[in-house]
Write a protein that holds these residues in place. Structure first.
Motif, PDB file in Angstrom:
ATOM      1  N   VAL A 133      -7.062  -1.633   3.560  1.00  0.00           N
ATOM      2  CA  VAL A 133      -5.889  -2.992   3.743  1.00  0.00           C
ATOM      3  C   VAL A 133      -5.636  -3.495   5.068  1.00  0.00           C
ATOM      4  CG1 VAL A 133      -3.458  -3.318   4.346  1.00  0.00           C
ATOM      5  CG2 VAL A 133      -4.364  -1.338   2.792  1.00  0.00           C
ATOM      6  N   ALA A 169       0.589  -1.418   0.029  1.00  0.00           N
ATOM      7  CA  ALA A 169       0.426   0.233   0.081  1.00  0.00           C
ATOM      8  C   ALA A 169       0.674   1.517   0.002  1.00  0.00           C
ATOM      9  CB  ALA A 169      -1.007  -0.021   1.608  1.00  0.00           C
ATOM     10  N   ASP A 229      -3.111   4.769  -2.579  1.00  0.00           N
ATOM     11  CA  ASP A 229      -4.453   6.167  -2.206  1.00  0.00           C
ATOM     12  C   ASP A 229      -4.527   7.290  -3.211  1.00  0.00           C
ATOM     13  OD1 ASP A 229      -2.043   7.795  -1.996  1.00  0.00           O
ATOM     14  OD2 ASP A 229      -2.589   7.777   0.421  1.00  0.00           O
ATOM     15  N   VAL A 288     -13.618  -1.614  -2.666  1.00  0.00           N
ATOM     16  CA  VAL A 288     -12.332  -2.491  -3.359  1.00  0.00           C
ATOM     17  C   VAL A 288     -12.183  -3.553  -2.341  1.00  0.00           C
ATOM     18  CG1 VAL A 288      -9.817  -2.428  -2.730  1.00  0.00           C
ATOM     19  CG2 VAL A 288     -11.498   0.638  -3.480  1.00  0.00           C
ATOM     20  N   ALA A 330     -11.807  -7.052  -5.520  1.00  0.00           N
ATOM     21  CA  ALA A 330     -10.346  -7.298  -5.405  1.00  0.00           C
ATOM     22  C   ALA A 330     -10.448  -8.917  -5.343  1.00  0.00           C
ATOM     23  CB  ALA A 330      -9.533  -6.382  -4.593  1.00  0.00           C
ATOM     24  N   ALA A 342     -12.170   3.325  -6.948  1.00  0.00           N
ATOM     25  CA  ALA A 342     -10.759   2.859  -7.149  1.00  0.00           C
ATOM     26  C   ALA A 342     -10.835   2.470  -8.812  1.00  0.00           C
ATOM     27  CB  ALA A 342     -10.875   1.807  -6.026  1.00  0.00           C
ATOM     28  N   ALA A 388      -5.281  -1.926  -6.767  1.00  0.00           N
ATOM     29  CA  ALA A 388      -6.648  -0.368  -6.953  1.00  0.00           C
ATOM     30  C   ALA A 388      -6.074   0.475  -6.439  1.00  0.00           C
ATOM     31  CB  ALA A 388      -7.659  -0.912  -5.670  1.00  0.00           C
ATOM     32  N   THR A 402      -1.738  -4.848  -5.062  1.00  0.00           N
ATOM     33  CA  THR A 402      -1.372  -3.570  -4.338  1.00  0.00           C
ATOM     34  C   THR A 402      -3.137  -2.360  -3.335  1.00  0.00           C
ATOM     35  OG1 THR A 402      -1.317  -2.202  -6.607  1.00  0.00           O
ATOM     36  CG2 THR A 402       0.906  -3.569  -5.199  1.00  0.00           C
ATOM     37  N   VAL A 403      -2.867  -1.411  -3.595  1.00  0.00           N
ATOM     38  CA  VAL A 403      -3.761  -0.058  -2.542  1.00  0.00           C
ATOM     39  C   VAL A 403      -3.091   0.959  -3.396  1.00  0.00           C
ATOM     40  CG1 VAL A 403      -5.700   0.222  -1.170  1.00  0.00           C
ATOM     41  CG2 VAL A 403      -4.920  -2.564  -1.204  1.00  0.00           C
ATOM     42  N   LEU A 432      -8.515  -5.818   3.664  1.00  0.00           N
ATOM     43  CA  LEU A 432      -8.969  -6.341   3.078  1.00  0.00           C
ATOM     44  C   LEU A 432      -7.616  -7.489   3.179  1.00  0.00           C
ATOM     45  CD1 LEU A 432      -8.674  -7.315  -0.048  1.00  0.00           C
ATOM     46  CD2 LEU A 432      -6.436  -5.804  -0.320  1.00  0.00           C
ATOM     47  N   VAL A 443      -6.027   4.266   2.896  1.00  0.00           N
ATOM     48  CA  VAL A 443      -5.900   3.143   2.894  1.00  0.00           C
ATOM     49  C   VAL A 443      -5.956   2.088   4.041  1.00  0.00           C
ATOM     50  CG1 VAL A 443      -6.246   4.092   0.151  1.00  0.00           C
ATOM     51  CG2 VAL A 443      -3.881   2.888   1.270  1.00  0.00           C
TER      52      VAL A 443
END
Ligand code: SF4
Length: 392
Positions: A110, A92, A136, A174, A178, A158, A150, A133-134, A113, A106
């Protein structure tokens, strides 16, 4: 067979077992880092590697030491799932929610997730290389070779990029989207490890979800960032953070102790750096002195910033050189190159950062410097060309 190491399923290397500890979002506390450092000292060779996915590795483990390691990590909250530990691959934005530049915070996302990933039994079957991957919205991690990325394009929406491609998938949820993409990949894959290996993978996954795809504008590929945040960073809440690069991505006990002493909330970055966060301004001078005194790099102009190396000799049987020792020798000789440099002990180039990188690759006849070697100062290029390591 999926040989990707974890904390419990270690990889047997020439220098002993290698254990990889996943850190979703790169986050860990100072106390957790203390646990990892103690485990490295007591069970491994003492050092802790930072990986290009913002995880940590311990090397030199004796046969069977993973049992004790697993118990220590679980006790510190670093091993929440024995079944899913190798698939908790989530990078992230390191400064999300703390420093300006993003569209969303995020951090909580995270965590959700990670929890939801571990709660779905089927997802334990993902390949150990499968990466989420996240990002922002500042586009610092969306392009790091993710299978499912995302990238926030508004504070609430996103873009979901699949294998690096934007096919128009957008979501306000997300986590659900995801994980649905990951499950679709498991359904569609044969012996594929990554979304990008699947023929028309991104489109087939989106179709499998039955998602409405936006016609555009699509998100275009950006060159990845290759440097960790360095030095002082102002946080949005009035506190400060300090970013440090770890020379060659190998954290020794002294450097680790300086990080533990510096703060409580740490973020490992995918560029082999660490950010010490949430500090009052009054403690910064002491923290900067402590980190710098331990050999961590705080200024982008310091030799060593942007220099990475694979394991090389003696840890890797394929290595033709002790690349870390050679890279350290070169660092002592002069200024850094104008772009990131990655040293590899053979042509596989493990751990190479994404984007523009000057490759220095060991061969039977010495080092081969990548096509972009014009960026290397002349004296260093000559030294490098002369450097030799016998294969055995
Ligand atoms: S690049 Fe080659 S020498 Fe380096 S770790 Fe990978 S396989 Fe080993």
């Amino acid at each position: 067979m999926d040989a990707c190491p974890g904390a419990l399923q270690v990889h047997r290397a020439a220098d002993g077992g290698v254990a990889r500890i996943r850190l979703p979002g790169g986050r860990l506390t100072a106390g957790q880092l203390r646990t990892v450092l103690d485990a490295a000292a007591g069970l491994g060779d003492g050092s802790v590697e930072l990986t290009s996915r913002a995880n940590l590795q311990i090397r030199g483990l004796a046969e069977g030491a993973e049992t004790e390691l697993g118990a220590r990590l679980a006790g510190a909250g670093l091993l929440p799932s024995a079944t899913h530990e190798r698939v908790r691959n989530i990078i992230a934005t390191p400064l999300t929610g703390r420093a300006a530049g993003g569209l969303a915070d995020v951090r909580e996302l995270v965590r959700e997730l990670d929890e939801a990933l571990c709660a779905r039994p089927a997802l334990a079957g993902l390949p150990g290389r499968f990466l989420f991957t996240v990002d922002d919205g500042r586009s610092d991690v969306a392009w790091l070779d993710a299978d499912v990325a995302a990238l926030f394009v508004t504070p609430d929406t996103a873009a979901i990029l699949l294998g690096g491609a934007d096919v128009g998938l957008r979501t306000s949820d997300v986590v659900a989207t995801a994980l649905a993409c990951a499950e679709a990949f498991l359904t569609l894959r044969d012996d594929h490890w990554r979304v990008a290996e699947l023929d028309d993978g991104p489109l087939r996954i989106a179709e499998h979800l039955g998602a409405d795809l936006v016609p555009g504008p699509l998100v275009s590929t950006q060159p990845p960032t290759n440097l960790s945040p360095l030095g002082l960073v102002d946080q949005l809440d009035g506190r400060v953070a300090v970013g440090a690069a770890v020379p060659l991505g190998w954290l020794d006990q002294r450097q680790g102790a300086a990080l533990v002493a510096a703060g409580t909330a740490l973020v490992i970055t995918p560029w082999r750096g660490v950010v010490v966060t949430d500090m009052p301004l009054t403690s910064v001078d002491a923290v900067l002195a402590g980190l710098s005194g331990a050999g961590l790099l705080l200024d982008p102009r310091e030799p060593g910033v942007g220099i990475t190396a694979c394991t090389g000799r003696p840890g890797c049987v394929k290595a033709l050189a002790d690349v870390r020792a050679d890279a350290a020798t070169m660092l002592a000789l002069g200024p850094a190159a104008a772009l990131p440099v990655h040293w590899s002990g053979c042509a596989r180039r493990c751990g190479r950062p994404r984007g523009r990188v000057l490759d220095v690759v060991a061969t039977e006849d010495g080092y081969l410097v990548g096509a972009e070697d014009r960026a290397l100062p002349g004296d260093l290029a000559a030294e490098l060309a002369a450097m030799r390591r016998n294969p055995t």
